[in-house]
Design a protein around this motif. Structure first.
Motif, PDB file in Angstrom:
ATOM      1  N   THR A 374      -1.169  16.019  -1.115  1.00 40.80           N
ATOM      2  CA  THR A 374      -1.795  14.944  -0.348  1.00 40.80           C
ATOM      3  C   THR A 374      -3.245  14.754  -0.773  1.00 40.80           C
ATOM      4  O   THR A 374      -3.726  13.623  -0.902  1.00 40.80           O
ATOM      5  CB  THR A 374      -1.733  15.267   1.157  1.00 40.80           C
ATOM      6  N   ALA A 375      -3.943  15.858  -0.988  1.00 39.69           N
ATOM      7  CA  ALA A 375      -5.347  15.774  -1.410  1.00 39.69           C
ATOM      8  C   ALA A 375      -5.467  15.082  -2.763  1.00 39.69           C
ATOM      9  O   ALA A 375      -6.415  14.317  -3.005  1.00 39.69           O
ATOM     10  CB  ALA A 375      -5.949  17.172  -1.474  1.00 39.69           C
ATOM     11  N   CYS A 376      -4.507  15.334  -3.648  1.00 38.08           N
ATOM     12  CA  CYS A 376      -4.490  14.657  -4.943  1.00 38.08           C
ATOM     13  C   CYS A 376      -4.205  13.164  -4.763  1.00 38.08           C
ATOM     14  O   CYS A 376      -4.826  12.318  -5.417  1.00 38.08           O
ATOM     15  CB  CYS A 376      -3.443  15.304  -5.844  1.00 38.08           C
ATOM     16  N   ASN A 377      -3.287  12.846  -3.854  1.00 38.10           N
ATOM     17  CA  ASN A 377      -2.973  11.444  -3.570  1.00 38.10           C
ATOM     18  C   ASN A 377      -4.223  10.666  -3.177  1.00 38.10           C
ATOM     19  O   ASN A 377      -4.560   9.639  -3.771  1.00 38.10           O
ATOM     20  CB  ASN A 377      -1.961  11.334  -2.423  1.00 38.10           C
ATOM     21  N   VAL A 378      -4.888  11.140  -2.125  1.00 34.79           N
ATOM     22  CA  VAL A 378      -6.001  10.379  -1.548  1.00 34.79           C
ATOM     23  C   VAL A 378      -7.206  10.344  -2.480  1.00 34.79           C
ATOM     24  O   VAL A 378      -7.951   9.356  -2.502  1.00 34.79           O
ATOM     25  CB  VAL A 378      -6.409  10.935  -0.166  1.00 34.79           C
ATOM     26  N   SER A 379      -7.392  11.402  -3.254  1.00 34.10           N
ATOM     27  CA  SER A 379      -8.519  11.394  -4.189  1.00 34.10           C
ATOM     28  C   SER A 379      -8.266  10.392  -5.308  1.00 34.10           C
ATOM     29  O   SER A 379      -9.176   9.666  -5.728  1.00 34.10           O
ATOM     30  CB  SER A 379      -8.720  12.800  -4.765  1.00 34.10           C
TER      31      SER A 379
END
Length: 398
Positions: A374-379
């Protein structure tokens, strides 16, 4: 003047507290925290579709020039990024995982899948719209307002949506953002008490490390590309993204991170119209991190169960899932739950039974790493925002 604690330190404190509470305090107290976090989560799920309607509609409506073009450009970039992430993940995983995967590794993780804490009580607050309906409604209203306002219709609906956007903005800054640490704390209390937190670190740390490295390398490449196109320092762009990345680690939800990600986009110099359009939109369509994780987990499961897997079976899977996951943001594990009906494309009809043991192991393995996907998605959303903002300013607005 009192020094206020920033959002990132609050999130780190919440994570540490969640682990300590889950590790050392009685289950009764842990359930209190999980209950409070669950109530907030329910409210958040109610607000998320309204947030999408408010922000995406106004973002598109304010783009009086080239709204349709920007929509096509953004969707194309997001989908391409998701596909490339999944394909690259398979190539890396299929070459590295056979060196260290052994029987019993995934079984220990699967043993924690049913150990989640239950809340003392919960509230039922059904969202007025589901996520996909909110995105479509925002597209329709936003594009029509952008093309018709001042020509075929007046400003009444535009002003109404603008006021509605202001109301949602007020809710986000007075309730959602201040309570995010509670949400994060509850997530880590549950993960620690159920054994997920330490199981993934002690048993699957090699798989975990490979996936995280793929996320970080992919993010670095995205921001390098964004910096090159926009002529901005990629290191600065990455530093600006730290609050959004940290928030996503705790919430495990792309949609829940939208308020913080909007602040990150502002720090990147993305104009208000573009960030209000791109950030909520990409939170629902840009799933590169989740695709990297799902593909890596599927590869690991296939290797463990001696199931055949190849790039030829992976590509149709990620192309299908890239579209299906549009409806997944908003809840931890949403992406893997969306992927369940399509896992047969990799595992085969029998092993790919969504209710079967192999899919259960797949879910347990994915959820333990969901935060980082998820952190990779939003970044990556903000890398796209920088690119779209540059395109808008250079070729459309001009």
């Amino acid at each position: 003047m009192k020094n206020k604690i920033g959002l990132v330190p609050k999130l780190i404190i919440a994570i540490i507290l969640g682990i300590l509470i889950g590790q050392f305090l009685p289950e009764a107290i842990c359930r209190v925290v999980v209950t409070a976090s669950g109530i907030f989560s329910t409210f958040l799920k109610f607000i998320i579709p309204l947030m999408i309607v408010a922000y995406v509609t106004m973002g598109i409506a304010d783009l009086s020039q080239g709204a349709g073009k920007l929509l096509i450009i953004t969707v194309t970039i997001a989908y391409a990024s998701t596909l490339i992430g999944g394909a690259a993940s398979y190539i890396v995983s299929s070459n590295l995982f056979p060196h260290f995967i052994n029987e019993g590794v995934l079984e220990q993780i699967a043993a924690t899948s049913d150990n989640s804490l239950s809340s003392y009580f919960s509230l039922s607050i059904p969202p007025l719209l589901d996520t996909l309906s909110a995105v479509v409604l925002a597209f329709v209203i936003g594009l029509c307002l952008s093309n018709m306002r001042g020509k075929e219709i007046g400003d009444a609906l535009y002003n109404t949506m603008k006021d509605f956007s202001g109301i949602i903005d007020k809710v986000l800054h007075t309730a959602i953002i201040p309570l995010l640490p509670l949400y994060i704390c509850g997530t880590f209390v549950d993960m620690t008490k159920s054994g997920k937190t330490f199981a993934i670190l002690s048993v699957l740390w090699k798989v975990f490390l490979v996936v995280i490295c793929m996320h970080l390398i992919y993010l670095a490449l995205q921001f390098l590309l964004a910096g090159t196109i926009s002529k901005k320092n990629p290191i600065t762009l990455i530093k600006n993204q730290i609050p959004g990345y940290t928030t996503a680690l705790g919430t495990q939800s792309s949609a829940a991170t939208i308020p913080v990600n909007l602040q990150c986009a502002e720090a990147d110099g993305v104009c208000e119209q573009i960030r209000n359009f791109v950030v909520p939109l990409c939170a629902n369509i840009h799933m590169c991190g989740s695709m990297i994780t799902i593909t890596a987990c599927a590869t690991a499961v296939c290797l463990m169960n001696q199931l055949p897997i190849s790039l030829g079976t992976v590509i149709p899977f990620i192309m299908t899932l890239g579209v299906a996951m549009v409806a997944s943001p908003g809840a931890p594990g949403g992406s893997i739950m969306t992927a369940l009906p399509f896992l047969y494309m990799i595992f085969g009809a029998e092993a790919g039974d969504p209710n079967g043991p192999i899919c259960a192991i797949m879910v347990a393995l994915y959820i333990t790493q969901d935060s980082f996907g998820t952190a990779c998605n939003v970044s990556g959303d903000n890398a796209i925002g920088v690119i779209v903002n540059s395109i808008y300013e250079k070729w459309i607005k001009a």
